[in-house]
Write an enzyme that holds these catalytic residues in place. Structure first.
Site, PDB file in Angstrom:
ATOM      1  CD  GLU A 205      -2.080  -2.191   0.851  1.00  0.00           C
ATOM      2  OE1 GLU A 205      -1.385  -2.767   1.538  1.00  0.00           O
ATOM      3  OE2 GLU A 205      -2.488  -2.519  -0.214  1.00  0.00           O
ATOM      4  CG  ASN A 281      -2.143  -5.377  -2.671  1.00  0.00           C
ATOM      5  OD1 ASN A 281      -2.011  -5.800  -1.605  1.00  0.00           O
ATOM      6  ND2 ASN A 281      -1.832  -3.915  -3.032  1.00  0.00           N
ATOM      7  CG  ASP A 326      -5.991  -4.412  -1.223  1.00  0.00           C
ATOM      8  OD1 ASP A 326      -4.767  -4.875  -1.280  1.00  0.00           O
ATOM      9  OD2 ASP A 326      -6.117  -3.992  -0.029  1.00  0.00           O
TER      10      ASP A 326
END
Ligand code: CA
Length: 718
Positions: A205, A281, A326
């Site tokens: 992220e 992801n 994600d």
């Protein structure tokens, strides 16, 4: 230990492979490596111990112990508990080796406990710099240690792999596994296969490039590293595999890191000599930004099989080509031999975030079957010919706000599944999260910035909440179904539907038990055939980790490492904060006729004071504030500003509101871990966020929640 014929074959195979790889080693060295490596492979022959993360290398998390069973589980009682030293989320599965339990709390603090009494034998604190915690998307958690040859291995949130002497806790070696200029984290448990310690990392992220590494278990020297996404082509590719993977990428992905972190699942098949791991992801999430919307982007969202001695690629299966939501494939990987259409198949099973349950042939990665285990709106089905999902129209278009199910937390997160080989059922801790939307991020904000949420989308809970909706407006309608899943028919045989988000991982036993913690903090034993609830115990805190079981001196124990936190308690506390769960990081151990008591505790204050001022911003500004908050602040302070561990901003006092700009822009509270956001938020933006917080505080004040009954929040559906 009793060796079955099958295990003797495995043992012989390992001996052959190890000696091939160590031609210069002496005969006695070889035998020792063989014996210790074989012990982990043959863990199934030591039902009293729990030697590997998932008990056995196939990660079935099923124990053959039967002393505690469906007939007597109502007599199960607490035998001992141990309060760990930290106060953040706990995700560890304890190991038990010959009467000693090895377990971690947050910040990778390791504890060795007498498994019969709970007495502390030694502890080890890596003394990690707490400032590194801002790089953790989902709390500063740790999922446990690995054991091998008298040593304990642990990964730290700031990227070190550490080996400890199992008898003393003395540090034997440590090695830095990451580039500390990048926001990598380690939360996963290492595994040891054939004398090599395997460890990955997280951070997709925040903009990193994923990989898994293998280190020599005795020396800490790196043996190999497998990158899951290609780097900058100008630097040259590390090997042919990653060069080929680069053909599935476009644009300048390397500037964003690319993602693909290997932050949790691994499994090993000794007969096939294949190590399997799950890949996360993309970074950023948005495929349009990451790769111009083109290409599958290998090995994102894939299951990869490699040789454990060399890291050489063997096969992969990509669950979500060109991931944009994600959809990690880092969820629990489990191996089992299952009869399908009259043939015994060597399968690999996974229920990744994208909502489909996959059964693969683990020898070659061929897709056997797939079906959705929760509601899915991004794809209609998985095409069994091509092995690819058939996407529904519009799911990649973020030009308008779009609602995708499962949302970014996934249909299944990190809590482990289990498999009962007798019934053939897989138990999945699924979750259904509604009200998650993706919308385009302002192009002006799409510059990669290390350490900041770089997803390329705004992930917003829903529209601006409306005050007149009253008491329900501040809660969510999320559920956590416990699914008893038939992997052959690809359907649920029965399910228990927990209210809210945050149910824990699974343990099954040959005593016919299925044990799981619910989102309200109850550890519950079910009949694993019917789902009938047989026994509960209130943990005084939440637990996401799976329970485990072992025996010492002929007595069977059931243990769980509990402690509310993780994504459940940090950024997604909106679902369960109203149950008053607080963090009590604690190991709880049960046995038949156990009669220890937990200390009395007071219920936490859940009320809200009157907001310090009225909202003065207009609707547009509030909506801007909400979007900015959910991009910059929510990862720590929580969805809709609800947090159970980090300060709840809705209760901010007059002083905080007065120095708001000094805190957000000036970094006035950076010593407490609240860094300056001057590079990411303007003074105007900070004020819009403050107005949005005031708006949420106003709703919370009118809402004034009381703690509801924490038990009986389940329905069983057959
Ligand atoms: Ca992720």
């Amino acid at each position: 230990m009793i060796l079955s014929i099958k295990n003797l074959i495995i043992l012989t195979a390992i001996a052959g492979l190890v000696s091939c790889g160590n031609e210069n080693a002496t005969q006695s060295d070889e035998s020792m490596i063989d014996a210790e490596a074989a012990r982990l492979t043959l863990a199934t022959d030591e039902p009293e111990n729990w030697l590997n993360h998932g008990r056995t290398y196939d990660e079935q998390r099923h124990s053959p112990l039967t002393q505690i069973n469906t007939d007597n589980v109502s007599d199960l009682g607490l035998e001992w508990s141990f309060d760990m030293y930290t106060a953040r989320g706990v995700e560890a599965t304890p190991l038990v080796v010959d009467g000693v339990m090895y377990v971690t709390s947050s910040w990778a603090v390791v504890y060795a406990l007498d498994a019969k009494t709970g007495q502390l034998i030694w502890d080890f604190d890596p003394e990690t710099d707490r400032a590194w915690g801002v790089n953790a998307c989902c709390d500063v958690v740790n999922r446990g240690v690995a054991y091998y040859d008298g040593k304990i291995y642990v990964g730290t949130i700031d990227g070190y792999l550490i080996a400890l002497d199992a008898s003393s806790g003395e540090k034997l070696w440590d090695t830095l596994t990451i580039d500390k200029t990048k926001p990598y984290t380690i939360t996963g448990a290492p595994r040891v296969v054939k004398g090599k310690v395997l460890i990955g990392n997280g951070g997709a992220e925040y903009g990193v490039r994923g990989y898994i590494s293998a280190y020599d278990a005795d020396t800490g020297d790196m043996a190999w590293r497998f990158y899951t996404v290609p780097g900058d082509p100008a630097d040259g590719f590390e090997n042919e595999t990653i060069k080929k993977a680069a053909e599935t990428w476009n644009g300048e992905w390397w500037k964003w890191g690319g993602g693909g972190t290997v932050w949790d699942s691994m499994a090993y098949d000794a007969e096939l000599d294949l190590l399997y791991f799950g890949v996360g992801n993309g970074s950023p999430w948005n495929h349009m930004i990451r790769s111009n919307g083109e290409g599958d982007n290998l090995f994102l969202s894939s299951i990869v099989a490699v040789r454990p001695d060399t890291g050489d690629y063997v096969w992969h299966y990509q669950t979500t080509p060109g991931d944009s939501w994600d959809y990690t494939a880092t969820q629990h990987i489990m191996l089992a031999d299952i009869e399908i259409e009259g043939v015994l198949r060597k399968t690999l099973m996974q229920a990744p975030k994208n909502g489909f349950f996959y059964v693969l042939d683990r020898a070659n990665g061929e897709l056997i079957s797939a079906n959705n285990f929760v509601d899915v709106t991004w794809a209609s089905h998985i095409d069994l010919e091509t092995g690819r999902p058939v996407e529904l129209p519009g799911v990649r278009d973020f030009s308008e706000r779009v609602r995708i199910e499962p949302g970014p937390p996934g249909g299944h997160g990190w809590p482990s599944m289990s498999f009962d080989p007798e019934s053939g059922l897989v138990f999945i801790p699924a979750q259904k999260l509604t009200g998650s939307f993706l919308e385009p991020q302002d192009p002006a904000d799409l510059e990669y910035r290390a350490g900041l949420w770089n997803t390329g989308t705004n992930f917003v809970p829903d529209s601006l909440p409306v005050e007149s909706e009253g008491a329900t407006s501040n809660r969510s309608n999320q559920i956590s179904p416990l699914l008893a899943w038939d992997p052959v028919k690809q359907e649920a045989v029965w399910q228990v539907v927990h209210k809210d988000y945050g149910a824990g991982g699974m343990l099954t036993t040959a005593g016919g038990l299925l044990i799981q913690a619910d989102p309200q903090g109850n550890l519950i034993a079910y009949n694993s055939r019917s789902g009938e609830k047989l026994w509960p115990h209130w943990l005084q805190t939440g637990a996401g980790a799976a329970p485990m079981t072992y025996s010492v001196g002929g007595e069977q124990y059931i243990a769980i490492a509990a402690g509310w936190g993780s994504a459940f308690g940090v950024n997604s506390a909106r679902s369960t904060k109203h149950y008053g769960l607080v963090n009590r990081s604690r190991v709880l151990v049960y046995k038949l006729a156990g009669n220890a008591e937990l200390p009395e505790v007071e219920e936490p204050f859940l009320g809200f004071n009157a907001p310090v001022e009225t909202v003065s911003a207009d609707i547009e500004t509030l909506e801007e504030g909400m979007a900015l908050y959910h991009r910059v602040c929510q990862v720590c302070h929580g969805n809709r500003a609800v947090s159970a561990l980090i300060p709840d901003l809705r209760n901010s006092d007059q002083n905080v509101h007065e120095i708001w700009q000094d805190i957000v822009i000036g970094g006035a509270l950076s010593a407490n871990g609240m860094a300056s956001f001057e590079d990411h938020v303007t003074a105007e933006g900070a004020e819009a966020i403050r107005q949005y917080i005031l708006y949420e505080a106003t709703i919370a004040y009118k809402d004034q929640l009381e703690i509801p009954n924490r038990s009986d929040s389940v329905n069983t559906e057959n």
